[in-house]
Design a protein around this motif. Structure first.
Motif, PDB file in Angstrom:
ATOM      1  N   ASP A  54       1.086  -1.235  -0.127  1.00 34.90           N
ATOM      2  CA  ASP A  54       0.174   0.082  -0.144  1.00 34.90           C
ATOM      3  C   ASP A  54       0.716   1.352  -0.122  1.00 34.90           C
ATOM      4  O   ASP A  54       0.196   2.494  -0.502  1.00 34.90           O
ATOM      5  N   TRP A  55       2.233   1.215   0.259  1.00 33.01           N
ATOM      6  CA  TRP A  55       2.893   2.775   0.823  1.00 33.01           C
ATOM      7  C   TRP A  55       3.095   2.756  -0.765  1.00 33.01           C
ATOM      8  O   TRP A  55       3.235   3.830  -1.327  1.00 33.01           O
ATOM      9  N   LEU A  56       4.097   1.445  -1.535  1.00 31.22           N
ATOM     10  CA  LEU A  56       4.302   1.636  -3.257  1.00 31.22           C
ATOM     11  C   LEU A  56       2.966   2.464  -3.795  1.00 31.22           C
ATOM     12  O   LEU A  56       3.342   3.541  -4.760  1.00 31.22           O
ATOM     13  N   GLU A  57       1.661   1.706  -3.541  1.00 36.45           N
ATOM     14  CA  GLU A  57      -0.023   2.435  -4.548  1.00 36.45           C
ATOM     15  C   GLU A  57       0.709   3.324  -4.271  1.00 36.45           C
ATOM     16  O   GLU A  57       0.030   4.497  -5.105  1.00 36.45           O
ATOM     17  N   GLU A  58       0.854   4.384  -2.918  1.00 36.68           N
ATOM     18  CA  GLU A  58       0.200   5.627  -2.591  1.00 36.68           C
ATOM     19  C   GLU A  58       1.285   6.343  -2.795  1.00 36.68           C
ATOM     20  O   GLU A  58       1.014   7.514  -3.740  1.00 36.68           O
ATOM     21  N   SER A  59       2.681   6.158  -3.291  1.00 33.47           N
ATOM     22  CA  SER A  59       3.891   6.996  -3.853  1.00 33.47           C
ATOM     23  C   SER A  59       3.355   7.008  -5.052  1.00 33.47           C
ATOM     24  O   SER A  59       3.490   7.799  -5.621  1.00 33.47           O
ATOM     25  N   LEU A  60       2.580   5.904  -6.361  1.00 34.41           N
ATOM     26  CA  LEU A  60       3.187   5.605  -7.522  1.00 34.41           C
ATOM     27  C   LEU A  60       1.556   6.961  -8.384  1.00 34.41           C
ATOM     28  O   LEU A  60       2.333   7.274  -8.999  1.00 34.41           O
ATOM     29  N   GLY A  61       0.840   6.767  -6.921  1.00 39.53           N
ATOM     30  CA  GLY A  61       0.030   7.834  -7.675  1.00 39.53           C
ATOM     31  C   GLY A  61      -1.002   6.663  -8.709  1.00 39.53           C
ATOM     32  O   GLY A  61      -0.568   5.220  -9.216  1.00 39.53           O
ATOM     33  N   HIS A  62      -1.502   8.197  -9.382  1.00 38.01           N
ATOM     34  CA  HIS A  62      -2.106   7.170 -11.185  1.00 38.01           C
ATOM     35  C   HIS A  62      -1.712   7.568 -11.915  1.00 38.01           C
ATOM     36  O   HIS A  62      -2.899   8.915 -11.621  1.00 38.01           O
ATOM     37  N   VAL A  63      -1.326   8.159 -12.704  1.00 38.11           N
ATOM     38  CA  VAL A  63      -1.072   8.868 -14.011  1.00 38.11           C
ATOM     39  C   VAL A  63      -1.042   8.833 -15.063  1.00 38.11           C
ATOM     40  O   VAL A  63      -0.612   6.961 -15.434  1.00 38.11           O
TER      41      VAL A  63
END
Length: 285
Positions: free
Chosen positions: A89-98
Motif C-alpha cells: 500500500d506504501w508503493l501504491e500511494e507513492s505511485l499514484g495514478h497518472v
C-alpha cells in the motif's frame, strides 16, 4: 489506460542504477516521461531523481542495528524486501495514478530475490493488478562475460529469473563502453551465441570431465530453444540505447494506445507562395 514498468534486475555491480539514469536522460531527449522507483533498501546514492524510495519505508542499516533481529547484510536485505511485500500500500500511494505511467524499478542485486524467493514475483503480480504491463530487464556486466564458463553462468542466472517471474524479459550486457576494442570484438559472439561451437572452441576451458555432459546439456537447452539472448548496452551510444528501449517497448506494447498526432495544417496561401518560389528558382537555373 495501461501503465508500463521495467523491472531492472541483475547481480550486484551489473550497472542497474547507471542503466536507469541513462534511460531517464535518453527518454528526456525523446520528449518521453520516465520515472524511477528505488527498491534497493541498501542503496547509498544514485544520480537520478526518484518518485519513490523504499528507504523511506525501511532501510537495511536500521534492520542490522536492531538487536532483536541481529541480521547480516544479506539477511537484512531479505527481511526488508519481505517487509516491503507486506506493505505494498506504501508503493501504491507513492505511485499514484497518472495516464501513460512509465516507471523503472531499480531493484536490489541479491540474485536469490529473483530465483527462489517469492518477493519479486509478488511485486510483479501486484503491479499487474494495478494495470501495469511489466517487462523484466536483466543486466549482466559485459566485463564478466568474456569467458565461456562465466557466460554460461550469466545465462543461467537470467534464465532463472525468466522462469521465476514469468514475464517478458530483455537481457542486456552492460558497460560495453568500458571494454577494450579487442574485448568488445571478442564479446560479439556472446550476444547471439552458438553454444555447441562455443563448447568445441573452449574445450580446454571446461576442465572437469565429470561435469562435461551436464555442461553440454545446459548449452543444448540454451541453444536449441534460443531462450536467452543479449543486447549490448553502451551508455555513450544513443542509437544502441534506443534499440534496447525499442525491444522493451515492443515486449510491453508501449505506444499502441497512444493517440495519433495530427499533422500540422499548412496555410494554403503560404504553401502556394512557397511552391511559386521553388518553381521560379528552377526556371531561372
Amino acid at each position: 489506460m495501461p501503465r508500463y514498468a521495467q523491472l531492472v534486475m541483475g547481480p550486484a555491480g551489473s550497472g542497474k542504477s547507471t542503466y536507469c539514469s541513462t534511460m531517464v536522460q535518453h527518454a528526456e531527449s525523446l520528449n518521453r516521461s520516465v520515472q524511477v522507483v528505488n527498491l534497493d533498501p541498501a542503496a547509498e546514492h544514485f544520480n537520478y531523481p526518484v518518485m519513490a524510495d523504499i528507504r523511506e519505508l525501511i532501510q537495511v542499516d536500521d534492520v542490522m542495528e536492531d538487536n532483536s533481529l541481529r541480521f547480516g547484510p544479506n539477511g537484512g536485505l531479505v527481511f526488508c524486501m519481505e517487509y516491503f511485500a507486506n506493505n505494498f500500500d506504501w508503493l501504491e500511494e507513492s505511485l499514484g495514478h497518472v495516464e501513460d505511467d512509465y516507471i523503472l524499478f531499480d531493484c536490489p542485486g541479491q540474485i536469490e530475490l529473483y530465483t527462489h524467493l517469492p518477493v519479486m514475483r509478488q511485486l510483479v503480480e501486484q503491479l499487474q493488478q494495478w494495470e501495469f504491463r511489466v517487462c523484466g530487464v536483466f543486466l549482466v556486466d559485459s566485463q564478466f562475460m568474456v569467458e565461456s564458463f562465466k557466460f554460461i553462468s550469466g545465462v543461467m542466472a537470467a534464465l532463472s529469473a525468466m522462469v521465476s517471474l514469468e514475464i517478458p524479459q530483455v537481457n542486456v550486457m552492460t558497460k560495453m563502453d568500458l571494454l577494450a576494442p579487442k574485448a568488445k570484438k571478442e564479446i560479439e559472439k556472446y550476444l547471439d551465441p552458438d553454444m555447441y561451437s562455443m563448447m568445441e572452441d573452449n574445450s580446454d576451458t571446461f576442465r572437469s570431465k565429470k561435469f562435461k555432459k551436464l555442461t553440454k546439456a545446459i548449452c543444448g537447452l540454451i541453444d536449441d530453444y534460443s531462450m536467452v539472448r543479449f543486447l549490448p548496452f553502451d551508455r555513450t551510444d544513443e542509437e544502441g540505447i534506443n534499440i534496447v528501449l525499442q525491444h522493451i517497448d515492443f515486449s510491453i506494447q508501449y505506444g499502441e494506445d497512444l493517440e495519433v498526432k495530427e499533422p500540422k495544417e499548412v496555410d494554403e496561401e503560404q504553401s502556394n507562395l512557397n511552391y511559386d518560389e521553388i518553381f521560379q528558382d528552377k526556371v531561372s537555373s
